[in-house]
Design a protein around this motif. Structure first.
Motif, PDB file in Angstrom:
ATOM      1  N   ASN A 163       0.838  -1.172   0.055  1.00 12.92           N
ATOM      2  CA  ASN A 163       0.024  -0.006  -0.184  1.00 12.92           C
ATOM      3  C   ASN A 163       0.945   1.355   0.040  1.00 12.92           C
ATOM      4  N   ARG A 164       1.253   1.641  -1.224  1.00 11.92           N
ATOM      5  CA  ARG A 164       2.093   2.775  -1.379  1.00 11.92           C
ATOM      6  C   ARG A 164       1.595   4.076  -0.422  1.00 11.92           C
ATOM      7  N   GLY A 165       0.380   4.604  -0.767  1.00 11.44           N
ATOM      8  CA  GLY A 165      -0.249   5.491  -0.228  1.00 11.44           C
ATOM      9  C   GLY A 165      -0.120   5.665   1.253  1.00 11.44           C
ATOM     10  N   SER A 166      -0.400   4.442   1.939  1.00 15.45           N
ATOM     11  CA  SER A 166      -0.525   4.467   3.756  1.00 15.45           C
ATOM     12  C   SER A 166       1.031   4.594   4.132  1.00 15.45           C
ATOM     13  N   LEU A 167       1.825   3.906   3.279  1.00 14.77           N
ATOM     14  CA  LEU A 167       3.128   4.037   3.724  1.00 14.77           C
ATOM     15  C   LEU A 167       3.924   5.312   3.492  1.00 14.77           C
ATOM     16  N   GLN A 210      -2.088  19.913   3.781  1.00 15.41           N
ATOM     17  CA  GLN A 210      -3.556  20.763   3.048  1.00 15.41           C
ATOM     18  C   GLN A 210      -4.403  19.664   2.385  1.00 15.41           C
ATOM     19  N   ILE A 211      -3.831  18.920   1.743  1.00 11.91           N
ATOM     20  CA  ILE A 211      -4.242  17.918   0.792  1.00 11.91           C
ATOM     21  C   ILE A 211      -4.660  16.467   1.505  1.00 11.91           C
ATOM     22  N   ASP A 212      -4.330  16.550   2.849  1.00 10.02           N
ATOM     23  CA  ASP A 212      -4.322  15.176   3.623  1.00 10.02           C
ATOM     24  C   ASP A 212      -3.725  13.999   3.132  1.00 10.02           C
ATOM     25  N   GLY A 213      -2.657  14.313   2.502  1.00  7.11           N
ATOM     26  CA  GLY A 213      -1.820  13.112   2.330  1.00  7.11           C
ATOM     27  C   GLY A 213      -2.380  12.467   0.837  1.00  7.11           C
ATOM     28  N   LEU A 214      -2.216  11.090   0.970  1.00  5.24           N
ATOM     29  CA  LEU A 214      -2.730  10.243  -0.184  1.00  5.24           C
ATOM     30  C   LEU A 214      -4.059   9.141   0.492  1.00  5.24           C
ATOM     31  N   SER A 215      -4.739   8.562  -0.137  1.00  5.40           N
ATOM     32  CA  SER A 215      -5.662   7.793   0.066  1.00  5.40           C
ATOM     33  C   SER A 215      -5.055   6.546   0.775  1.00  5.40           C
ATOM     34  N   ASN A 216      -5.740   5.926   1.652  1.00  2.00           N
ATOM     35  CA  ASN A 216      -5.365   4.478   2.241  1.00  2.00           C
ATOM     36  C   ASN A 216      -5.964   3.151   1.617  1.00  2.00           C
ATOM     37  N   ASN A 217      -6.730   3.678   0.485  1.00  3.04           N
ATOM     38  CA  ASN A 217      -7.627   2.672   0.002  1.00  3.04           C
ATOM     39  C   ASN A 217      -7.064   1.717  -1.039  1.00  3.04           C
ATOM     40  N   LEU A 242       0.930  -2.113   8.728  1.00  4.95           N
ATOM     41  CA  LEU A 242      -0.307  -1.515   8.249  1.00  4.95           C
ATOM     42  C   LEU A 242      -1.382  -1.870   8.945  1.00  4.95           C
ATOM     43  N   LYS A 243      -2.422  -1.441   9.375  1.00 10.51           N
ATOM     44  CA  LYS A 243      -3.664  -2.087   9.711  1.00 10.51           C
ATOM     45  C   LYS A 243      -4.814  -2.041   8.433  1.00 10.51           C
ATOM     46  N   CYS A 244      -5.331  -2.919   8.372  1.00 13.70           N
ATOM     47  CA  CYS A 244      -6.492  -3.109   7.456  1.00 13.70           C
ATOM     48  C   CYS A 244      -8.051  -3.266   8.074  1.00 13.70           C
TER      49      CYS A 244
END
Length: 311
Positions: free
Chosen positions: A105-109, A182-189, A284-286
């Motif tokens: 999960n690239r976004g969450s990392l 500001q843009i709240d990073g990336l999606s975690n999905n 990561l937690k899912c």
């Protein structure tokens, strides 16, 4: 008698002053000798880095989302360190190593890495979201602080070895810490490979943050970067299961930097070919109710059970 007393006091003060002057000269000489000795032992390199930090004023944090690609990391770290030193870019290298059972999960990392870096290194002013398998070759690729109101997408679609569509913002992207928040990073999905950067593009456009890309280069798609990835050895996880395809084609307004769920299992301070590198082992937690596709292997098992039951 009074005149002799005054003269004695004046001579005493003059001696004290002379002693002070001599001590000052001795201390100055000793400090000069120590400085020369430091230069002879490589201190000139350190002074250059300090000057760069002082005058350029912005420190870069390289965030590398990572899972099971150690051979690529061994090549990447010394390469990017040398590349950035040639540009006088003051930087730190952070490897965000996913060590859980779930799909990459690239976004969450990147979200988790950003949070940890900001808590540990307050002097980081901007980050590079950097793929470990993409090595910059052209020295004109500028890793300095992004222009005001913009991100700096270094791996532009007209330069990247593989991805050439106009809205592509993956590979290597520089963003200030203020804009990332500001843009709240990336999606975690986005579990598995791909699409998280396309959703990130929508966040940038919505926030009216411009995308700066390199121009006037003498290189192109074939020789601006080296794509250090063998698809026959390490295949991309492009599986889509459950309702993943439907959900991940939309703008995610529920997840991001503010609610990335993870645990730092361990921190490693490594030297890779002499380059200081901080590796954070991240679990990561899912939430399997919201994103059951974090483990597509369970999808196959459930489907098999349903077929046996006649469903």
């Amino acid at each position: 008698m009074k005149i002799n007393t005054n003269l004695t006091i004046m001579m005493f003060k003059a001696k004290i002053l002379l002693i002070g002057v001599i001590l000052t000269l001795v201390i100055t000489l000793l400090l000069s000798l120590l400085y020369v000795r430091e230069l002879e032992n490589g201190g000139n390199i350190r002074s250059k880095e300090q000057a760069s930090s002082m005058f350029k004023g912005n420190k870069l944090g390289i965030i590398i989302p990572f899972k099971e690609r150690f051979d690529e990391l061994l090549e990447f770290v010394p390469h990017i360190n040398s590349f950035l030193k040639n540009q006088d870019v003051v930087h730190e290298i952070f490897v965000i190593n996913q060590v859980d059972q779930y799909r990459f999960n690239r976004g969450s990392l990147i979200n988790a890495g950003f949070k940890e870096i900001m808590s540990l290194y307050s002097m980081i002013d901007y980050i590079a979201m950097h793929d470990v398998d993409l090595l910059p070759l052209n020295p004109a690729l500028d890793y300095h602080y992004p222009p005001t109101g913009h991100v700096n997408h270094i791996a532009a679609p007209y330069l990247h070895p593989r991805y050439h569509y106009a809205s592509f913002v993956g590979g290597i992207l520089l963003i200030t810490k203020e804009d990332f928040i500001q843009i709240d990073g990336l999606s975690n999905n986005y579990w598995g490979w791909g699409l998280e950067d396309d959703e990130f593009y929508l966040r940038l456009k919505e926030a009216k943050i411009g995308i700066h890309r390199p121009g006037n280069l003498t290189t192109g798609i074939s020789n601006t970067f080296r794509h250090n990835h063998d698809r026959t050895v390490r295949k991309r996880d492009m599986t889509k299961c459950y309702n993943q395809r439907e959900v991940t084609r939309k703008r995610d307004r529920h997840t991001g930097l503010h609610n990335v769920n993870y645990f730092v299992k361990k921190k490693h301070e490594l030297l890779i070919d002499g380059v200081p590198t901080l590796v954070l082992d991240i679990e990561l937690k899912c939430n399997k109710t919201l994103t059951p596709w974090c483990l597509c292997s369970e999808y196959g098992i459930k489907n098999t059970k349903n077929v046996k039951k006649g469903k």
